[in-house]
Design an enzyme around this catalytic site. Structure first.
Site, PDB file in Angstrom:
ATOM      1  N   CYS A  64       0.821  -1.225   0.000  1.00 54.19           N
ATOM      2  CA  CYS A  64       0.000   0.000   0.000  1.00 54.19           C
ATOM      3  C   CYS A  64       0.849   1.267   0.000  1.00 54.19           C
ATOM      4  O   CYS A  64       0.324   2.361  -0.155  1.00 54.19           O
ATOM      5  CB  CYS A  64      -0.938   0.015   1.203  1.00 54.19           C
ATOM      6  SG  CYS A  64      -2.117  -1.330   1.191  1.00 54.19           S
ATOM      7  N   HIS A 116      -2.722   6.986   4.828  1.00 51.84           N
ATOM      8  CA  HIS A 116      -3.284   5.831   4.124  1.00 51.84           C
ATOM      9  C   HIS A 116      -4.612   5.456   4.778  1.00 51.84           C
ATOM     10  O   HIS A 116      -4.706   5.329   5.999  1.00 51.84           O
ATOM     11  CB  HIS A 116      -2.282   4.670   4.215  1.00 51.84           C
ATOM     12  CG  HIS A 116      -2.780   3.397   3.626  1.00 51.84           C
ATOM     13  ND1 HIS A 116      -3.531   3.350   2.470  1.00 51.84           N
ATOM     14  CD2 HIS A 116      -2.644   2.099   4.041  1.00 51.84           C
ATOM     15  CE1 HIS A 116      -3.824   2.093   2.207  1.00 51.84           C
ATOM     16  NE2 HIS A 116      -3.300   1.316   3.134  1.00 51.84           N
ATOM     17  N   ASN A 121     -10.160   0.529   1.945  1.00 51.22           N
ATOM     18  CA  ASN A 121      -8.721   0.586   1.690  1.00 51.22           C
ATOM     19  C   ASN A 121      -8.464   0.264   0.213  1.00 51.22           C
ATOM     20  O   ASN A 121      -8.607  -0.875  -0.200  1.00 51.22           O
ATOM     21  CB  ASN A 121      -8.019  -0.420   2.614  1.00 51.22           C
ATOM     22  CG  ASN A 121      -6.520  -0.478   2.399  1.00 51.22           C
ATOM     23  OD1 ASN A 121      -5.991   0.107   1.460  1.00 51.22           O
ATOM     24  ND2 ASN A 121      -5.833  -1.194   3.280  1.00 51.22           N
TER      25      ASN A 121
HETATM   26  O1  UT7 Z   1      -3.237  -1.597   3.816  1.00 52.72           O
HETATM   27  C1  UT7 Z   1      -2.783  -2.775   4.418  1.00 52.72           C
HETATM   28  C2  UT7 Z   1      -2.663  -2.550   5.853  1.00 52.72           C
HETATM   29  N1  UT7 Z   1      -3.712  -3.236   6.569  1.00 52.72           N
HETATM   30  C3  UT7 Z   1      -4.248  -2.702   7.668  1.00 52.72           C
HETATM   31  O2  UT7 Z   1      -3.946  -1.583   8.027  1.00 52.72           O
HETATM   32  C4  UT7 Z   1      -5.155  -3.522   8.525  1.00 52.72           C
HETATM   33  C5  UT7 Z   1      -4.824  -3.323   9.985  1.00 52.72           C
HETATM   34  N2  UT7 Z   1      -5.688  -4.123  10.833  1.00 52.72           N
HETATM   35  C6  UT7 Z   1      -6.957  -3.767  11.054  1.00 52.72           C
HETATM   36  O3  UT7 Z   1      -7.469  -2.813  10.500  1.00 52.72           O
HETATM   37  C7  UT7 Z   1      -7.729  -4.556  12.093  1.00 52.72           C
HETATM   38  O4  UT7 Z   1      -6.856  -5.446  12.736  1.00 52.72           O
HETATM   39  C8  UT7 Z   1      -8.925  -5.339  11.491  1.00 52.72           C
HETATM   40  C9  UT7 Z   1     -10.030  -4.369  11.084  1.00 52.72           C
HETATM   41  C10 UT7 Z   1      -8.490  -6.172  10.315  1.00 52.72           C
HETATM   42  C11 UT7 Z   1      -9.498  -6.262  12.561  1.00 52.72           C
HETATM   43  O5  UT7 Z   1      -9.898  -5.497  13.694  1.00 52.72           O
HETATM   44  P1  UT7 Z   1      -9.433  -5.922  15.157  1.00 52.72           P
HETATM   45  O6  UT7 Z   1     -10.051  -4.967  16.083  1.00 52.72           O
HETATM   46  O7  UT7 Z   1      -7.944  -6.025  15.148  1.00 52.72           O
HETATM   47  O8  UT7 Z   1     -10.116  -7.316  15.320  1.00 52.72           O
HETATM   48  P2  UT7 Z   1      -9.456  -8.730  15.634  1.00 52.72           P
HETATM   49  O9  UT7 Z   1      -8.748  -9.257  14.436  1.00 52.72           O
HETATM   50  O10 UT7 Z   1      -8.680  -8.612  16.909  1.00 52.72           O
HETATM   51  O11 UT7 Z   1     -10.747  -9.620  15.906  1.00 52.72           O
HETATM   52  C12 UT7 Z   1     -11.610  -9.367  17.006  1.00 52.72           C
HETATM   53  C13 UT7 Z   1     -12.814 -10.277  16.877  1.00 52.72           C
HETATM   54  C14 UT7 Z   1     -12.450 -11.741  16.610  1.00 52.72           C
HETATM   55  O12 UT7 Z   1     -13.384 -12.535  17.288  1.00 52.72           O
HETATM   56  P3  UT7 Z   1     -13.005 -13.205  18.701  1.00 52.72           P
HETATM   57  O13 UT7 Z   1     -11.794 -14.053  18.421  1.00 52.72           O
HETATM   58  O14 UT7 Z   1     -12.688 -12.046  19.605  1.00 52.72           O
HETATM   59  O15 UT7 Z   1     -14.229 -13.954  19.045  1.00 52.72           O
HETATM   60  C15 UT7 Z   1     -12.668 -11.875  15.138  1.00 52.72           C
HETATM   61  O16 UT7 Z   1     -12.985 -13.208  14.759  1.00 52.72           O
HETATM   62  O17 UT7 Z   1     -13.619  -9.861  15.757  1.00 52.72           O
HETATM   63  C16 UT7 Z   1     -13.846 -10.984  14.902  1.00 52.72           C
HETATM   64  N3  UT7 Z   1     -13.978 -10.488  13.539  1.00 52.72           N
HETATM   65  C17 UT7 Z   1     -15.138 -10.050  13.034  1.00 52.72           C
HETATM   66  N4  UT7 Z   1     -16.382  -9.971  13.549  1.00 52.72           N
HETATM   67  C18 UT7 Z   1     -17.348  -9.460  12.767  1.00 52.72           C
HETATM   68  C19 UT7 Z   1     -13.008 -10.369  12.607  1.00 52.72           C
HETATM   69  N5  UT7 Z   1     -13.545  -9.859  11.486  1.00 52.72           N
HETATM   70  C20 UT7 Z   1     -14.852  -9.651  11.719  1.00 52.72           C
HETATM   71  C21 UT7 Z   1     -15.904  -9.153  10.944  1.00 52.72           C
HETATM   72  N6  UT7 Z   1     -17.133  -9.068  11.500  1.00 52.72           N
HETATM   73  N7  UT7 Z   1     -15.732  -8.725   9.673  1.00 52.72           N
END
Ligand code: UT7
Length: 341
Positions: free
Chosen positions: A126, A268, A298
């Site tokens: 990115c 970004h 994104n």
């Molecule tokens: O340009 C490339 C660079 N990429 C980025 O900048 C991405 C950076 N990362 C992020 O933006 C975030 O980490 C995400 C948006 C991808 C994820 O958010 P998070 O707050 O870090 O969530 P997490 O991965 O810690 O997941 C928390 C919970 C999990 O459930 P449990 O294990 O707590 O029960 C996930 O399974 O949220 C769950 N989860 C979702 N729930 C509903 C993950 N994706 C989803 C979803 N809808 N789409």
């Protein structure tokens, strides 16, 4: 065009004028409500965790990254009546090229009729667009070229696993283009400072495992969903926050500027919480940090030039202003620049 070779003894100070900007996003919109029907997610979760409400997605199977790049470039050229034959360099920053080869930039070059240019791609996740700006700056400042089209274009929808809720909610398609011109009169125009970096120790955080030389396409790679983007989101999030902090600090230091000297901050557009963390850490006035993630998600390499286009279109930055752009992504890479308009 100056003759080769260019040596340090014949380099004259030259500014870089941002002569025009262009953008393109597909018409088709995919909302959070649409995604609720595809995977186990909710508008509430996506909005709270990312700030995204909609993204624009290519739905024509005949359209791909070179088309988005060409349409953004044509938009930039038309706004100032520039003849594509005058362009010396077409540089496309992309993580989703049409093919492994030929370069998407060469296909784009042919589509827009920039027949006197040389063209190549640059891949830095990115951060590709900011990296591409730094490369074009080198060519322009050296006197090797006078006019460059620097394009950030990605069609991430083509490498998104639409069954993986942790990634498919994040990405959209689009392209943005800068038309840059060497300016011998106004030598202060263009980049004041860059902060570009990478750390390959984090290469595994965001990958597209199959389809390259390491893991060529096979029945197995397709069966195991290895042609789709994979991301360790939480780790990327943490790394992005600390990287932006450090890079912003270095960038302002190199430029000898303070937060209050910057008119607009374009981060970004990956996650609103990452942008908010930077705003809080540096005391950036909220209205100075441009945000359009709610509309596009994104868009990878396109994220910064699309935002820049909108900033200029809305009159949020004018000649004389300094704009700070900062990206991060797969690699792990980052890139920031303070641009004098
Ligand atoms: O340009 C490339 C660079 N990429 C980025 O900048 C991405 C950076 N990362 C992020 O933006 C975030 O980490 C995400 C948006 C991808 C994820 O958010 P998070 O707050 O870090 O969530 P997490 O991965 O810690 O997941 C928390 C919970 C999990 O459930 P449990 O294990 O707590 O029960 C996930 O399974 O949220 C769950 N989860 C979702 N729930 C509903 C993950 N994706 C989803 C979803 N809808 N789409």
């Amino acid at each position: 065009m100056p003759t080769f070779p260019v040596t340090s003894s014949n380099l004259k100070p030259v500014g870089i004028k941002l002569k025009s900007v262009g953008m393109y996003v597909p018409d088709k919109i995919l909302t959070n409500e649409d995604l609720e029907k595809m995977v186990d997610t909710s508008d509430e979760w996506i909005t709270e965790r990312t700030g995204i409400k909609r993204r624009h997605i290519v739905d024509d199977p005949n359209v791909s990254t070179s088309d988005l790049a060409a349409w953004a470039a044509e938009n930039a050229l038309k706004r100032v009546g520039e003849d594509p034959a005058n362009i010396d360099l077409v540089l496309v920053g992309t993580a989703t090229p049409d093919y492994m080869f030929p370069a998407t930039a060469c296909i784009t070059q042919a589509k827009i009729g920039a027949n006197n240019a040389f063209a190549f791609d640059l891949e830095a996740g990115c951060s590709s667009f900011i990296y591409a700006l730094s490369v074009a700056t080198g060519y322009l400042k050296s006197g090797m070229i006078r006019k460059a089209l620097v394009i950030g274009a990605d069609t991430l929808s083509r490498v998104t696993n639409w069954k993986d809720r942790s990634t498919c909610i994040l990405f959209g398609d689009g392209a943005g283009a800068f038309l840059l011109e060497a300016d011998e009169e106004n030598t202060q125009l263009g980049p004041i400072a860059f902060d570009i970096g990478s750390d390959g120790n984090y290469a595994e955080l965001i990958t597209l495992p199959a389809g390259g030389a390491k893991l060529p396409a096979s029945e197995d790679t397709v069966k195991n969903d290895l042609h789709y983007l994979q991301m360790r989101g939480r780790e990327v999030f943490r790394l992005a926050v600390t990287t932006i902090e450090a890079s912003l600090e270095r960038l302002l230091g190199k430029a000898g500027l303070k937060i209050e000297d910057i008119s607009v901050f374009i981060f970004h557009q990956a996650n609103l919480r990452i942008i908010d963390a930077a705003i809080r850490r540096f005391g950036i006035p909220k209205e100075k940090a441009y945000v359009n993630i709610q509309e596009y998600g994104n868009t990878s390499s396109a994220s910064i030039p699309i935002a820049f286009y909108e900033v200029l279109d809305k009159g949020l930055a004018k000649p004389g202003d300094k704009v700070l752009m900062m990206a991060f992504g797969a690699g792990f890479t980052w890139g920031g620049v303070i641009w004098q308009l």
